[in-house]
Design a protein around this motif. Structure first.
Motif, PDB file in Angstrom:
ATOM      1  N   GLY A 273       0.713  -1.229  -0.019  1.00 48.91           N
ATOM      2  CA  GLY A 273       0.017  -0.166  -0.007  1.00 48.91           C
ATOM      3  C   GLY A 273       0.927   1.377  -0.046  1.00 48.91           C
ATOM      4  O   GLY A 273       0.413   2.458  -0.716  1.00 48.91           O
ATOM      5  N   ALA A 274       1.653   1.182   0.763  1.00 52.70           N
ATOM      6  CA  ALA A 274       2.709   2.446   0.760  1.00 52.70           C
ATOM      7  C   ALA A 274       3.389   2.652  -0.437  1.00 52.70           C
ATOM      8  O   ALA A 274       3.616   3.856  -1.029  1.00 52.70           O
ATOM      9  CB  ALA A 274       3.907   2.190   1.931  1.00 52.70           C
ATOM     10  N   GLU A 275       3.848   1.674  -1.107  1.00 55.39           N
ATOM     11  CA  GLU A 275       4.655   1.591  -2.518  1.00 55.39           C
ATOM     12  C   GLU A 275       3.698   2.151  -3.474  1.00 55.39           C
ATOM     13  O   GLU A 275       3.871   3.202  -4.113  1.00 55.39           O
ATOM     14  CB  GLU A 275       4.904   0.151  -2.751  1.00 55.39           C
ATOM     15  N   ALA A 297      10.043  10.218   6.060  1.00 58.52           N
ATOM     16  CA  ALA A 297       9.541   9.220   6.300  1.00 58.52           C
ATOM     17  C   ALA A 297       8.053   9.373   7.219  1.00 58.52           C
ATOM     18  O   ALA A 297       8.139  10.266   8.249  1.00 58.52           O
ATOM     19  CB  ALA A 297      10.529   8.073   6.895  1.00 58.52           C
ATOM     20  N   HIS A 298       7.448   8.448   7.126  1.00 61.10           N
ATOM     21  CA  HIS A 298       6.347   8.337   8.325  1.00 61.10           C
ATOM     22  C   HIS A 298       7.020   8.018   9.598  1.00 61.10           C
ATOM     23  O   HIS A 298       6.921   8.634  10.700  1.00 61.10           O
ATOM     24  CB  HIS A 298       5.475   7.277   8.012  1.00 61.10           C
ATOM     25  N   GLY A 299       7.834   6.897   9.525  1.00 61.30           N
ATOM     26  CA  GLY A 299       9.131   6.534  10.736  1.00 61.30           C
ATOM     27  C   GLY A 299       8.488   6.853  11.994  1.00 61.30           C
ATOM     28  O   GLY A 299       9.131   7.529  12.757  1.00 61.30           O
ATOM     29  N   ASN A 305       6.371  -0.505  11.499  1.00 61.79           N
ATOM     30  CA  ASN A 305       6.423   0.721  10.368  1.00 61.79           C
ATOM     31  C   ASN A 305       7.544   0.832  10.026  1.00 61.79           C
ATOM     32  O   ASN A 305       7.670   0.849   8.566  1.00 61.79           O
ATOM     33  CB  ASN A 305       5.883   2.059  11.157  1.00 61.79           C
ATOM     34  N   ASP A 306       8.573   1.078  10.717  1.00 60.59           N
ATOM     35  CA  ASP A 306       9.911   1.201  10.167  1.00 60.59           C
ATOM     36  C   ASP A 306      10.424   0.365   9.288  1.00 60.59           C
ATOM     37  O   ASP A 306      10.927   0.709   8.050  1.00 60.59           O
ATOM     38  CB  ASP A 306      11.085   1.553  11.291  1.00 60.59           C
ATOM     39  N   LYS A 307      10.441  -0.946   9.642  1.00 58.15           N
ATOM     40  CA  LYS A 307      10.750  -2.367   8.444  1.00 58.15           C
ATOM     41  C   LYS A 307       9.957  -2.136   7.261  1.00 58.15           C
ATOM     42  O   LYS A 307      10.411  -2.218   6.049  1.00 58.15           O
ATOM     43  CB  LYS A 307      10.544  -3.489   9.648  1.00 58.15           C
ATOM     44  N   SER A 308       8.539  -1.979   7.425  1.00 60.12           N
ATOM     45  CA  SER A 308       7.494  -2.035   6.343  1.00 60.12           C
ATOM     46  C   SER A 308       7.916  -0.934   5.374  1.00 60.12           C
ATOM     47  O   SER A 308       8.083  -0.974   4.110  1.00 60.12           O
ATOM     48  CB  SER A 308       6.313  -1.996   6.646  1.00 60.12           C
ATOM     49  N   GLU A 309       8.157   0.423   6.065  1.00 55.75           N
ATOM     50  CA  GLU A 309       8.396   1.477   5.230  1.00 55.75           C
ATOM     51  C   GLU A 309       9.711   1.506   4.511  1.00 55.75           C
ATOM     52  O   GLU A 309       9.732   1.665   3.352  1.00 55.75           O
ATOM     53  CB  GLU A 309       8.531   2.878   5.964  1.00 55.75           C
ATOM     54  N   CYS A 310      10.732   0.783   4.974  1.00 56.84           N
ATOM     55  CA  CYS A 310      12.098   0.829   4.462  1.00 56.84           C
ATOM     56  C   CYS A 310      11.947  -0.163   3.273  1.00 56.84           C
ATOM     57  O   CYS A 310      12.462  -0.044   2.094  1.00 56.84           O
ATOM     58  CB  CYS A 310      13.093   0.381   5.488  1.00 56.84           C
ATOM     59  N   ALA A 311      11.497  -1.308   3.273  1.00 54.41           N
ATOM     60  CA  ALA A 311      11.270  -2.334   2.240  1.00 54.41           C
ATOM     61  C   ALA A 311      10.391  -1.731   1.205  1.00 54.41           C
ATOM     62  O   ALA A 311      10.704  -2.013   0.137  1.00 54.41           O
ATOM     63  CB  ALA A 311      10.568  -3.327   2.916  1.00 54.41           C
ATOM     64  N   SER A 312       9.328  -0.794   1.619  1.00 53.12           N
ATOM     65  CA  SER A 312       8.734  -0.179   0.408  1.00 53.12           C
ATOM     66  C   SER A 312       9.573   0.728  -0.311  1.00 53.12           C
ATOM     67  O   SER A 312       9.420   1.033  -1.701  1.00 53.12           O
ATOM     68  CB  SER A 312       7.512   0.280   0.943  1.00 53.12           C
ATOM     69  N   ALA A 391       3.062   9.452   4.733  1.00 52.82           N
ATOM     70  CA  ALA A 391       2.038   9.396   5.712  1.00 52.82           C
ATOM     71  C   ALA A 391       1.303   7.971   5.595  1.00 52.82           C
ATOM     72  O   ALA A 391       0.685   7.854   4.702  1.00 52.82           O
ATOM     73  CB  ALA A 391       1.068  10.417   5.959  1.00 52.82           C
ATOM     74  N   PHE A 392       1.475   7.062   6.597  1.00 51.43           N
ATOM     75  CA  PHE A 392       0.733   6.068   6.541  1.00 51.43           C
ATOM     76  C   PHE A 392      -0.183   5.564   7.842  1.00 51.43           C
ATOM     77  O   PHE A 392       0.629   5.397   8.760  1.00 51.43           O
ATOM     78  CB  PHE A 392       1.796   4.690   6.201  1.00 51.43           C
ATOM     79  N   ALA A 393      -1.320   5.370   7.674  1.00 47.05           N
ATOM     80  CA  ALA A 393      -2.290   5.702   8.816  1.00 47.05           C
ATOM     81  C   ALA A 393      -2.786   4.363   9.361  1.00 47.05           C
ATOM     82  O   ALA A 393      -2.985   3.434   8.563  1.00 47.05           O
ATOM     83  CB  ALA A 393      -3.369   6.445   8.643  1.00 47.05           C
ATOM     84  N   PHE A 394      -3.030   4.231  10.769  1.00 50.36           N
ATOM     85  CA  PHE A 394      -3.970   2.961  11.056  1.00 50.36           C
ATOM     86  C   PHE A 394      -5.280   3.096  10.406  1.00 50.36           C
ATOM     87  O   PHE A 394      -5.800   3.900   9.798  1.00 50.36           O
ATOM     88  CB  PHE A 394      -4.393   3.204  12.387  1.00 50.36           C
TER      89      PHE A 394
END
Length: 406
Positions: A273-275, A297-299, A305-312, A391-394
């Motif tokens: 989704g972030a990608e 970053a959303h970070g 979050n951080d792992k998923s964001e870095c992967a994307s 920005a990646f939200a709940f």
């Protein structure tokens, strides 16, 4: 972008947050890598297991508002009005009757008047009183800040509030951008605000077990959760030709916007989704991965979050990820929930205008799953022509803005 699309620029900015009560002091703190997170000062703090936050300090509401206004303005509305005042002053824009109908306000907040909810629940449930103030509803409603800004500046066009948890202000700013680009509006006040650092607001977040008790350390292997913040940031978004015609100083250009839904889990982020949101913002702006020099970053400092964001990010940017800088200013000001994207946009403007990349402070141990250049601990001088703000939200709702240097 369609052929008739108008260009959109930012001509004014204002903020109040734990790093400073205006843009200059906030950017100075970001350049210095200063931490605005500290012990919370609020009622019943001893009953909380999380006792730190990015709280706005040395704030006296009576220095800015009279008694009648304070009876009507929750803390999140006060912060919004102060930030809007600064943005309007910098922009120098004015709204005559004709212009006011082509201008509006779109703001983000996740909780709205949380302090007002908290105080009045206490009044009724704890103190046993049977009556609350007649202004409780207009004070706590999520659209209160947007409505007061529209009244303050005679903004009679599209005006509303967006509530998408931690993406609220990015969604708000993206919609304001689209309205100007499409020709629906000439100028918009936009951004976001949050003030949920009260007993109930912190207690609710404690329940999620995603909070740190000591610090926000995004991307660091020893990170242990997010830290709440509070505050607001508001911007004047304006049609480029309009801004140029009146000789306004242009801070940067808003170039693209992408938004997606994970459609997966109410709290766990999805890299896909972030990608799609990042790719969408770049496609909308006509940017290649090689042109983007920095990502705010959303970070959040949570493991997930951080792992998923870095992967994307690594997936979207491929080989270009090696020369990309990415930082999380939440390490300094905390997570402002619905207001967070707005305050973080200031770091993006600083990168584009001043060539200064805000650092990720609190970084202590490299994490092989976050193997990007996270600008650890110390700000960096670097020229960039385009940036993204994530920005990646709940709820799996993602909003990414793309900006270019003016």
């Amino acid at each position: 972008m369609s052929g008739g699309a108008r260009r959109v620029v930012i001509t004014g900015a204002g903020t109040i947050n734990s790093l400073g009560h205006d843009v200059a002091s906030t950017l100075a703190a970001m350049r210095e890598g200063r931490c605005g997170i500290g012990p919370l000062n609020l009622r019943d703090v001893e009953r909380l297991s999380v006792q730190i936050g990015g709280q706005v300090r040395d704030y006296d509401e009576y220095a800015h508002f009279n008694r009648q206004q304070i009876a009507l303005y929750d803390r999140f509305t006060q912060f919004t009005l102060l930030a809007a005042r600064q943005a309007m002053a910098q922009s120098g824009i004015s709204f005559t009757d004709e212009e006011s109908e082509m201008s509006g306000v779109v703001l983000g907040t996740a909780g709205g008047g949380v302090n007002t909810w908290d105080e009045n629940y206490r009044t009724v449930y704890e103190e046993g009183k049977n009556r609350v103030h007649p202004f409780v509803v207009p004070k706590l409603m999520n659209n209160a800040a947007a409505s007061h800004v529209s009244m303050e500046y005679n903004l009679r066009g599209p005006s509303f509030t967006v509530a998408t948890a931690c993406s609220s202000s990015n969604h708000a700013m993206g919609l304001a951008f689209q309205m100007i680009r499409s020709g629906m509006c000439r100028a918009m006040l936009t951004g976001g605000s949050e003030a949920m650092l009260c007993f109930g607001g912190v207690k609710a977040w404690e329940g999620l077990r995603v909070m740190s008790k000591d610090a926000c350390r995004p991307f660091s292997a020893n990170r242990n959760g997010m830290v709440q913040g509070e505050g607001a940031a508001v911007f004047v978004f304006e049609e480029y030709e309009n801004a140029r015609a009146r000789g306004a100083e242009i801070l940067c250009e808003v170039a693209g916007f992408g938004m997606t839904a994970d459609a997966a889990d109410i709290v766990m982020p999805s890299a896909q989704g972030a990608e799609r949101a990042m790719r969408g913002a770049m496609r909308d702006a006509g940017l290649t991965p090689e042109q983007v020099g920095y990502i705010n970053a959303h970070g959040t400092g949570t493991a997930a979050n951080d792992k998923s964001e870095c992967a994307s990010v690594a997936h979207v940017f491929g080989a270009a990820a090696d020369r990309l800088m990415i930082s999380s200013t939440k390490s300094m000001h905390g997570h402002l929930i619905g207001g967070t994207g707005a305050v973080e946009l200031l770091a993006c403007i600083m990168a584009l205008r001043d060539g200064v990349i805000a650092p990720t402070i609190g970084y202590e141990e490299p994490d092989p799953e976050c193997a990007l250049d996270v600008v650890p601990n110390v700000a960096r001088e670097a020229r960039v022509e385009a940036v993204l703000s994530n920005a990646f939200a709940f709820g799996g709702l993602n909003a990414v803005l793309a900006l270019r240097a003016a």
